[in-house]
Design an enzyme around this catalytic site. Sequence first.
Site, mmCIF file in Angstrom:
data_model
loop_
_atom_site.group_PDB
_atom_site.id
_atom_site.type_symbol
_atom_site.label_atom_id
_atom_site.label_comp_id
_atom_site.label_asym_id
_atom_site.label_seq_id
_atom_site.Cartn_x
_atom_site.Cartn_y
_atom_site.Cartn_z
ATOM 1 C CE LYS A 69 -4.153 -1.911 2.015
ATOM 2 N NZ LYS A 69 -3.725 -3.279 1.670
ATOM 3 C CG ASP A 103 -2.971 -3.908 -2.003
ATOM 4 O OD1 ASP A 103 -2.882 -4.688 -2.967
ATOM 5 O OD2 ASP A 103 -2.851 -4.271 -0.817
ATOM 6 N NE ARG A 153 -5.012 -7.663 -6.371
ATOM 7 C CZ ARG A 153 -4.248 -7.207 -5.357
ATOM 8 N NH1 ARG A 153 -4.622 -6.151 -4.651
ATOM 9 N NH2 ARG A 153 -3.103 -7.790 -5.088
ATOM 10 C CE LYS A 156 -18.597 -8.134 -6.217
ATOM 11 N NZ LYS A 156 -19.816 -8.738 -5.620
ATOM 12 C CG HIS A 196 -13.779 -13.859 -2.054
ATOM 13 N ND1 HIS A 196 -13.671 -12.514 -1.728
ATOM 14 C CD2 HIS A 196 -12.575 -14.403 -1.807
ATOM 15 C CE1 HIS A 196 -12.455 -12.277 -1.292
ATOM 16 N NE2 HIS A 196 -11.766 -13.387 -1.334
HETATM 17 P P1 FDA Z 1 -18.896 -9.795 -2.253
HETATM 18 O O1 FDA Z 1 -18.586 -8.814 -1.168
HETATM 19 O O2 FDA Z 1 -20.172 -9.659 -2.993
HETATM 20 O O3 FDA Z 1 -18.776 -11.243 -1.614
HETATM 21 C C1 FDA Z 1 -19.046 -12.423 -2.341
HETATM 22 C C2 FDA Z 1 -18.950 -13.610 -1.393
HETATM 23 O O4 FDA Z 1 -17.608 -13.748 -0.946
HETATM 24 C C3 FDA Z 1 -19.746 -13.469 -0.111
HETATM 25 O O5 FDA Z 1 -21.084 -13.879 -0.298
HETATM 26 C C4 FDA Z 1 -18.972 -14.374 0.824
HETATM 27 O O6 FDA Z 1 -19.275 -15.737 0.579
HETATM 28 C C5 FDA Z 1 -17.559 -14.148 0.418
HETATM 29 N N1 FDA Z 1 -16.915 -13.054 1.183
HETATM 30 C C6 FDA Z 1 -16.584 -11.818 0.742
HETATM 31 N N2 FDA Z 1 -15.973 -11.111 1.703
HETATM 32 C C7 FDA Z 1 -15.921 -11.924 2.792
HETATM 33 C C8 FDA Z 1 -15.401 -11.765 4.107
HETATM 34 N N3 FDA Z 1 -14.803 -10.628 4.492
HETATM 35 N N4 FDA Z 1 -15.513 -12.798 4.971
HETATM 36 C C9 FDA Z 1 -16.109 -13.952 4.585
HETATM 37 N N5 FDA Z 1 -16.613 -14.162 3.362
HETATM 38 C C10 FDA Z 1 -16.526 -13.159 2.467
HETATM 39 N N6 FDA Z 1 -10.150 -3.852 -2.064
HETATM 40 C C11 FDA Z 1 -9.656 -2.599 -2.205
HETATM 41 O O7 FDA Z 1 -10.381 -1.626 -1.974
HETATM 42 N N7 FDA Z 1 -8.364 -2.403 -2.606
HETATM 43 C C12 FDA Z 1 -7.542 -3.442 -2.904
HETATM 44 O O8 FDA Z 1 -6.387 -3.220 -3.267
HETATM 45 C C13 FDA Z 1 -8.050 -4.761 -2.767
HETATM 46 N N8 FDA Z 1 -7.282 -5.846 -3.029
HETATM 47 C C14 FDA Z 1 -7.860 -7.109 -3.057
HETATM 48 C C15 FDA Z 1 -7.113 -8.204 -3.440
HETATM 49 C C16 FDA Z 1 -7.728 -9.446 -3.586
HETATM 50 C C17 FDA Z 1 -6.912 -10.614 -4.044
HETATM 51 C C18 FDA Z 1 -9.113 -9.597 -3.285
HETATM 52 C C19 FDA Z 1 -9.810 -10.906 -3.463
HETATM 53 C C20 FDA Z 1 -9.825 -8.519 -2.827
HETATM 54 C C21 FDA Z 1 -9.209 -7.278 -2.682
HETATM 55 N N9 FDA Z 1 -9.927 -6.190 -2.207
HETATM 56 C C22 FDA Z 1 -9.384 -4.931 -2.335
HETATM 57 C C23 FDA Z 1 -11.196 -6.395 -1.492
HETATM 58 C C24 FDA Z 1 -12.388 -6.259 -2.401
HETATM 59 O O9 FDA Z 1 -12.528 -4.927 -2.809
HETATM 60 C C25 FDA Z 1 -13.683 -6.683 -1.666
HETATM 61 O O10 FDA Z 1 -13.857 -5.896 -0.525
HETATM 62 C C26 FDA Z 1 -13.703 -8.136 -1.235
HETATM 63 O O11 FDA Z 1 -13.074 -8.957 -2.184
HETATM 64 C C27 FDA Z 1 -15.167 -8.637 -1.110
HETATM 65 O O12 FDA Z 1 -15.824 -8.517 -2.336
HETATM 66 P P2 FDA Z 1 -16.184 -9.763 -3.289
HETATM 67 O O13 FDA Z 1 -15.747 -9.422 -4.651
HETATM 68 O O14 FDA Z 1 -15.629 -11.013 -2.748
HETATM 69 O O15 FDA Z 1 -17.770 -9.791 -3.357
#
Ligand code: FDA
Length: 276
Positions: A69, A103, A153, A156, A196
Amino acid sequence: MSRRFVAGETLDEAIAAARKCNELGMLVSLDYLGENVATTTDAQRARDAYLEIFDRIAKEKLSANVSCKLTQLGLDLSPEFCEGLVFTVVERAAGYDNFLRVDMEGSAYTQRTVELVKQVRARNAAVGTVIQAYLYRSESDIRDLLGHSCRVRLCKGAYKESADVAFEKKSDVDGNYVRLMQLLLPSGIYHAIATHDPHMIGETIRWAAAKQISKGDFEFQMLYGIRTDLQRRLVSDGYRVRIYIPYGRDWFPYFMRRLAERPANIGFLLRNFLRR
Ligand code: FDA
């Protein structure tokens, strides 16, 4: 409970977690936790930690890159100072044919992050960044970064943002995520789809297949400790999957973001707390 999301406080613990992921056929991105440092000495310490991570990855022959970061590397103190530190880390990465992912933090930092990454990338291509689908500006940032052949990358977005800058409804964020994924994948640059969410993953798989984008032309990324079932399924289906493994003593803000994005986690935390 933080142990579910954080590999430990030391680099040795992170290396052990990375090795396990590699053994399961997954790639890794190691993140030394920390943000918003207040002194140049702390930023230089973070730089040294990142240099050490790249050395250890090479020594241990791990399939891993590194995420950092900018506010941990002094962005709040001076963008020029921060850029110097990032460049040193990127040069070390490039020396090992490796890669540094910057990030994306809260929207107050978006412009500065995109600018700094472009500047560093112009001197050394071993760096890329992150774009958040919840921000209105993200499509234009992606077009800008693609113009500089920058690896992205797509996630969301994890920070609390106002409706002035970010979509509030999940359906709008998801819709934008799919649109941005469709912009990234055909660019011929190797990008990462970080989520995810099975719907986002399904859309990506369907769209890539329809456009004849092969499984090796992009990767999925997920966070350590989240949806391990899905991580393994994608690997067994032949997709490249990278696990983001955070470690370090400064785990609290990262942990709070993981709690905030899923209310069920807070219930779990409270139940465990009350049981004690
Ligand atoms: P969503 O929030 O809709 O979740 C989908 C499903 O994933 C949920 O139903 C649940 O099953 C599971 N899930 C998600 N979050 C969970 C949690 N905390 N605990 C348990 N289960 C969970 N953000 C950012 O602002 N800057 C960045 O640099 C990054 N970098 C980054 C790297 C990588 C490799 C990942 C996977 C994510 C990030 N993020 C990030 C975080 C991203 O912005 C986001 O907050 C999380 O990935 C959750 O969003 P989803 O896309 O998983 O979808």
